[in-house]
Design an enzyme around this catalytic site. Structure first.
Site, PDB file in Angstrom:
ATOM      1  N   SER A 126       0.811  -1.187   0.404  1.00 39.56           N
ATOM      2  CA  SER A 126       0.193  -0.469  -0.262  1.00 39.56           C
ATOM      3  C   SER A 126       0.978   1.077   0.350  1.00 39.56           C
ATOM      4  O   SER A 126       2.574   1.248   0.605  1.00 39.56           O
ATOM      5  CB  SER A 126      -0.877   0.154   0.891  1.00 39.56           C
ATOM      6  OG  SER A 126      -1.133   1.423   1.891  1.00 39.56           O
ATOM      7  N   TYR A 151      -1.256  -1.827  11.087  1.00 47.92           N
ATOM      8  CA  TYR A 151      -2.198  -2.334   9.824  1.00 47.92           C
ATOM      9  C   TYR A 151      -1.155  -1.630   9.230  1.00 47.92           C
ATOM     10  O   TYR A 151      -0.858  -2.217   8.284  1.00 47.92           O
ATOM     11  CB  TYR A 151      -3.317  -0.876   9.495  1.00 47.92           C
ATOM     12  CG  TYR A 151      -4.101  -1.272   8.082  1.00 47.92           C
ATOM     13  CD1 TYR A 151      -3.869  -3.085   7.328  1.00 47.92           C
ATOM     14  CD2 TYR A 151      -3.542  -0.150   6.992  1.00 47.92           C
ATOM     15  CE1 TYR A 151      -4.495  -3.095   6.155  1.00 47.92           C
ATOM     16  CE2 TYR A 151      -3.909  -0.411   5.714  1.00 47.92           C
ATOM     17  CZ  TYR A 151      -4.038  -1.841   4.848  1.00 47.92           C
ATOM     18  OH  TYR A 151      -3.654  -1.410   4.060  1.00 47.92           O
ATOM     19  N   LYS A 155       1.964  -4.034   6.796  1.00 47.13           N
ATOM     20  CA  LYS A 155       2.385  -3.932   5.020  1.00 47.13           C
ATOM     21  C   LYS A 155       3.734  -3.389   4.903  1.00 47.13           C
ATOM     22  O   LYS A 155       4.610  -4.660   4.045  1.00 47.13           O
ATOM     23  CB  LYS A 155       1.955  -2.860   4.607  1.00 47.13           C
ATOM     24  CG  LYS A 155      -0.022  -2.897   4.890  1.00 47.13           C
ATOM     25  CD  LYS A 155      -0.313  -3.746   3.133  1.00 47.13           C
ATOM     26  CE  LYS A 155      -1.719  -4.172   3.458  1.00 47.13           C
ATOM     27  NZ  LYS A 155      -2.074  -5.180   3.001  1.00 47.13           N
TER      28      LYS A 155
END
Ligand code: UDP
Length: 341
Positions: A126, A151, A155
């Protein structure tokens, strides 16, 4: 010989669109999902769109290594695209262990099984890894910044895990990291799209739910940012365009066109759009009036980020094709489809 692609989290928003594009490009696809964050709508929609009743579906959890090994034993998996993960930023702040445990252990299991089997790995990363960039647009060489949520950190960590594992495997494992910007919209058939549970965090589902009457008022978080109209700038990428990038990436892997064992590509349009511009475009293209108001900034939001997609354009041969207007129309058609209108 047809190649087989395993799509973990294949029933979700991005996974379902990717599955459609892969099947339409001639791949055999195995969908695997534990349905922890979606129902069967996506999978059933994929079958309708592709006209294929025989798409294998494995209901399983990628944190369960035995199940992952069994899956890799059952199918001739040439490449795996890994989507299966939790994705709510706010929840990850409140429950970091849940996020680290799930998102990391599922990816570790996939990597271990893929390495054993000799499958390629595509990881769904992302733009969040760039944080608040010092300059825009960002290229793949733009330094990553510390994540602002667990979160986001998963990534960054999964990117590092893939790099390290590929490096140590001496050619036995190869992979691609795709860094998504802001995926929005729905399939033009309106048979699959985003299905947020509860109150949406993301802008476009909140817009469509407000327009249909499910939400009273859209809050635009911040109009005092140092941008032309004071609202944040993002790179909104059509979900079908984004899905097609996976077909290019898989082709590159399985047809032996990778130039490095671990490659990174931005998947964006290169076009910055402000929140206000997006809201205005939605109203105009769909002929609906949106109830919105300005609200304070949301914690953790970056001011402006958009992609330099040159590498994906030139190296993969992929380019975003759809206009923001086309995408916002598809998002509205999907919301109306959900409402039975
Ligand atoms: N946003 C907003 N109202 C909302 C949801 C989002 O104004 O209800 C803004 C948010 O502040 C950001 C942009 O829309 O500037 C995109 O947010 P989203 O959560 O969709 O994606 P992000 O860029 O945070 O990953």
């Amino acid at each position: 010989m047809k190649k087989t692609v395993l799509v973990s989290g294949g029933a979700g928003f991005i996974g379902s669109h990717v599955t459609v594009e892969l099947i339409q490009a001639g791949y055999d696809v195995v969908v695997a999902d534990n349905f922890s964050n979606c129902d069967r709508t996506g999978y059933e929609g994929v079958k309708k769109i592709t006209g294929r009743e025989d798409i294998p579906l494995e209901v399983m959890d990628f944190c369960d290594m035995k199940a992952v090994e069994a899956l890799f034993g059952k199918y001739p998996i040439d490449a795996v695209i890994h989507f299966a993960a939790y994705k709510a930023v706010g929840e990850s702040v409140a429950q970091p262990l849940k996020y680290y445990k799930n998102n990391l252990s599922s990816f570790l299991n996939v990597l271990e099984a893929a390495q054993k089997k000799g499958s390629f790995v595509l990881f769904s990363s992302s733009a969040t890894v760039y944080g608040e960039p010092d300059s825009v647009p960002v290229t793949e060489a733009t330094p990553r910044k510390p994540a602002t949520s667990p979160y986001g950190n998963t990534k960054t960590i999964c990117e590092d895990i893939l790099h390290d594992t590929v490096k140590a495997s001496e050619g036995r494992l190869k992979g691609i990291l795709l860094r998504y910007f802001n995926p929005i919209g729905a399939h033009p058939s309106a048979l699959i799209g985003e299905l947020p549970r509860g109150v949406p965090n993301n802008l476009v589902p909140f817009i469509t739910q407000t327009a249909i009457g499910k939400r009273e008022c859209l809050r635009i978080f911040g109009n005092d940012y140092p941008t032309p109209d004071g609202t944040c700038l993002r790179d909104y990428i059509d979900i079908v365009d984004l899905a097609k990038a996976h077909v290019y990436a898989v082709g590159r892997m399985v047809e032996g066109r990778m130039k490095q064992d671990c490659e990174v590509f931005n998947v964006g349009t290169g076009r910055p759009v402000s929140v206000l511009e997006l809201v205005n475009a939605f109203e105009k293209v769909n002929g609906v009036k949106l109830n919105y108001k300005f609200a304070p900034r949301r914690a953790g939001d970056v001011t402006a980020i958009w992609a330099d997609p040159t590498l994906a354009n030139t190296e993969m041969g992929w380019k975003a094709t759809r206009t923001v207007e086309q995408t916002l129309k598809s998002a509205w058609e999907w919301e109306k489809h959900l409402a039975g209108k």
